[in-house]
Enzyme design. Structure first.
Site, PDB file in Angstrom:
ATOM      1  N   LYS A 124     -17.559   0.020   5.433  1.00 49.95           N
ATOM      2  CA  LYS A 124     -18.024  -1.054   4.550  1.00 49.95           C
ATOM      3  C   LYS A 124     -19.513  -0.948   4.272  1.00 49.95           C
ATOM      4  CE  LYS A 124     -17.884  -6.073   3.896  1.00 49.95           C
ATOM      5  NZ  LYS A 124     -17.408  -7.376   4.448  1.00 49.95           N
TER       6      LYS A 124
ATOM      7  N   MET B 282      24.591   8.091   1.781  1.00 48.90           N
ATOM      8  CA  MET B 282      24.582   9.390   2.440  1.00 48.90           C
ATOM      9  C   MET B 282      24.818   9.243   3.944  1.00 48.90           C
ATOM     10  SD  MET B 282      24.524  12.567   1.688  1.00 48.90           S
ATOM     11  CE  MET B 282      23.643  12.947   0.174  1.00 48.90           C
TER      12      MET B 282
ATOM     13  N   PHE C 191     -12.044  -6.308  13.960  1.00 49.16           N
ATOM     14  CA  PHE C 191     -10.929  -6.831  13.171  1.00 49.16           C
ATOM     15  C   PHE C 191     -10.529  -5.817  12.095  1.00 49.16           C
ATOM     16  CE2 PHE C 191      -9.537  -9.314   9.392  1.00 49.16           C
ATOM     17  CZ  PHE C 191      -8.331  -9.764   9.916  1.00 49.16           C
TER      18      PHE C 191
ATOM     19  N   GLU D 101       0.810  -1.216   0.000  1.00 52.18           N
ATOM     20  CA  GLU D 101       0.000   0.000   0.000  1.00 52.18           C
ATOM     21  C   GLU D 101       0.843   1.265   0.000  1.00 52.18           C
ATOM     22  OE1 GLU D 101      -2.524  -3.201   2.033  1.00 52.18           O
ATOM     23  OE2 GLU D 101      -0.453  -2.476   2.210  1.00 52.18           O
TER      24      GLU D 101
END
Length: 576
Positions: free
Chosen positions: A163, A481, A113, A51
């Protein structure tokens, strides 16, 4: 006329009405109704492998086009995985709409959940966020999200959809207007202030333009060019603003700041009027702020009032859209009398001659070796092949700075990198978004061996969609770096910085069904890059470069912008 449809279908309809042609995401339990509706829809969904990378890819799309990028994730861990990308787009002012799923409204607050307080978590890392509580408000919220993301100072907006809102049925009525009474965007700039800016510029003997990412966001690159040419004054573009003025333009100096050129930083330190356009006086540009531009009267133009005076108090603040302000400023400058223009013309000419002398004395030039590939040599070859026209998506670190120094960009939206947040793992997924946005363009993902290994799963996305991205890994075997700072400021105590066990590029690429190669000799470099560019599909080129090369010039932390370290210390001669 309204139509009966589910919340999921309403959301898709809203995306189409906003001109979304593709978006990036990863499905999960509570977003299943949305993905089910998508099955019968023509809008294109790009399945990434994490994601966070969905948000980075959406950023790449937005940065390459100027349009709003869209990403999607499920509730709980899906939503929290977006956070780094949201902060990244917030720091760099990139327009993103992130759609997240949420547990059903009756379960919110019950520790269900995969429940997380996405609304609360993202409040500080988005320009605005919404929790959709009813189906009736969904369309209005979605269109408001796109408006907020793209207007004013761009930024990320999150829409959290439970949902049961996805599943609910209702009549969809197209949204025809946006009414946000508490949201104000100041675009025009105060006429009197713009007029005063024109007077200050013509009165200046050592004028200087400091242009940032706001120039790109506002579509003001042509206006910037006109400003530079009307007065014939030097221009620097920040890391986020590269391409705002073509690199080959005679008025372009370079990038300023911590790893900017000597000419850029000396110019910033010695100018008498600084025209700051769409910048935020970031610490990586200014160095020690109390010593920054000590002789300059500052004109600061920015659409975000919060940026005016935040780090450097301007002598002349102008709150407004940079493009609109420049259009009026350029007109006033051009209409000035010949006497006005001639007032300090000789001084301005001498000033620009000094800047060009600094630029010639200490150029940002590549270095070469017969025995090992120098990182600068790699960037020079990419520059040669891109011809100022390719999209270059960079990760974060030494390679990012060398790319910014040495790769030229002839137009905006070709240089895509994580500027403000410095997110490792950004380069590869952002190149996916950029390639979908601009299938006509050659796209390089220029990454370090550290950041690349944070985003390796996206090789599957690249292979799955056959994206012809040229992945170039600058492999020095270290977190470069970090190693440079440990060497210079921590007595060379190299702690947890060596990267071992880098995968075989040919085998790794081959496992995903495309070509890869590792090179380590200077004479191999040009041919290997040319072969990668000729390849019609994706290509992974692992370039082993000098392990202990450092990026110079460099401004040490806490130093003034003109206190540059130009190169490694000279070895001390031992007494005979």
């Amino acid at each position: 006329m309204s139509n009966l449809m589910s919340g999921a279908k309403m959301l898709l309809e809203c995306l189409v009405r906003e001109g979304v042609d593709c978006f990036f995401g990863y499905p999960g339990g509570v977003t299943l109704p949305f993905y089910d509706a998508m099955y019968d829809h023509h809008i294109r969904h790009i399945l990434v492998r994490h994601e966070e990378n969905a948000c980075f890819a959406a950023e790449g799309y937005a940065r390459a086009t100027g349009k709003v990028g869209v990403c999607c994730a499920t509730s709980g861990p899906g939503a929290t995985n977006l956070i780094t990308g949201l902060v990244d787009s917030m720091m760099d002012s990139i327009p993103i709409v992130a759609i997240t799923g949420q547990v059903s409204t009756k379960l919110i607050g019950s520790d269900a959940f995969q429940e997380a307080d996405t609304f609360g978590i993202t409040r500080s890392c988005t320009k605005h966020n919404f929790l959709v509580k009813t189906l009736a408000e969904l369309p209005q919220i979605v269109h408001e999200a796109f408006y907020i993301a793209a207007s004013g100072r761009p930024g990320p907006v999150l829409v959290d959809v439970p949902k049961d809102v996805f599943q609910a049925q209702g009549h969809y009525t197209p949204v025809t207007s946006i009414h946000l009474p508490g949201y104000k965007v100041f675009t025009e700039g105060h006429t009197g202030q713009v007029k005063r800016a024109a007077q200050m510029i013509w009165d200046a003997e050592r004028p200087w333009v400091y242009a940032g990412g706001g120039i790109i966001a506002a579509g003001a690159t042509q206006d910037l060019r006109e400003l530079a040419e009307i007065v014939d004054m030097p221009v620097v573009c920040t890391l986020m603003g590269l391409g705002g003025l073509p690199a080959e333009h005679p008025n372009f100096v370079s990038m300023p700041g911590m790893h900017g050129s000597y000419a850029a930083n000396m110019g910033m330190s010695n100018c008498d009027v600084m025209i700051a356009l769409g910048v935020r006086f970031d610490d990586r540009v200014t160095g020690r702020i109390s010593a920054f531009a000590p002789h300059a009267k500052v004109i600061h133009v920015d659409i975000d009032p919060a940026e005016i005076g935040k780090n450097r108090v301007p002598d002349l603040p102008i709150v407004g859209d940079v493009k609109r302000v420049l259009e009026r400023l350029n007109k006033m400058l051009a209409e000035a009398t010949p006497e006005r223009k001639a007032k300090n013309a000789a001084a301005r000419k001498a000033w620009f001659a000094q800047v060009r002398a600094w630029k010639q004395e200490f150029p940002l030039a590549p270095s070469y070796s017969d025995t090992e590939i120098k990182p600068q040599h790699l960037m020079a070859e990419i520059d040669r092949l891109s011809g100022g026209q390719a999209i270059v998506c960079s990760d974060v670190g030494q390679h990012q700075m060398w790319a910014a120094q040495l790769i030229r960009f002839s137009e905006p939206r070709l240089w895509i990198n994580s500027g403000g947040l410095g997110s490792m793992g950004f380069g590869l997924p952002s190149s996916i978004g950029a390639q979908f946005a601009r299938p006509d363009k050659l796209v390089f993902a220029v990454v370090g061996d550290g950041g690349f290994q944070m985003s390796i799963p996206e090789l599957a996305t690249i292979a799955n969609y056959g994206l012809p991205i040229k992945i170039v890994v600058m492999n020095n075997g270290y977190l470069g770096m970090v190693r440079q700072w440990q060497e210079l400021f921590y007595n060379n105590r190299l702690s947890a910085v060596e990267l071992e066990c880098f995968p075989d590029a040919e085998k790794l690429a081959g496992a995903y069904g495309f070509k890869g190669r590792t090179i380590e000799k200077p004479h191999e470099l040009a041919g290997a890059l040319e072969a990668a560019v000729r390849e019609p599909g994706p290509y992974l080129l692992n370039v082993k470069v000098s392990s202990f090369e450092n990026v110079y010039p460099m401004i040490p932390a806490g130093a003034a912008v003109n206190e540059m370290v130009m190169g490694p210390p000279e070895p001390v001669a031992m007494p005979k």
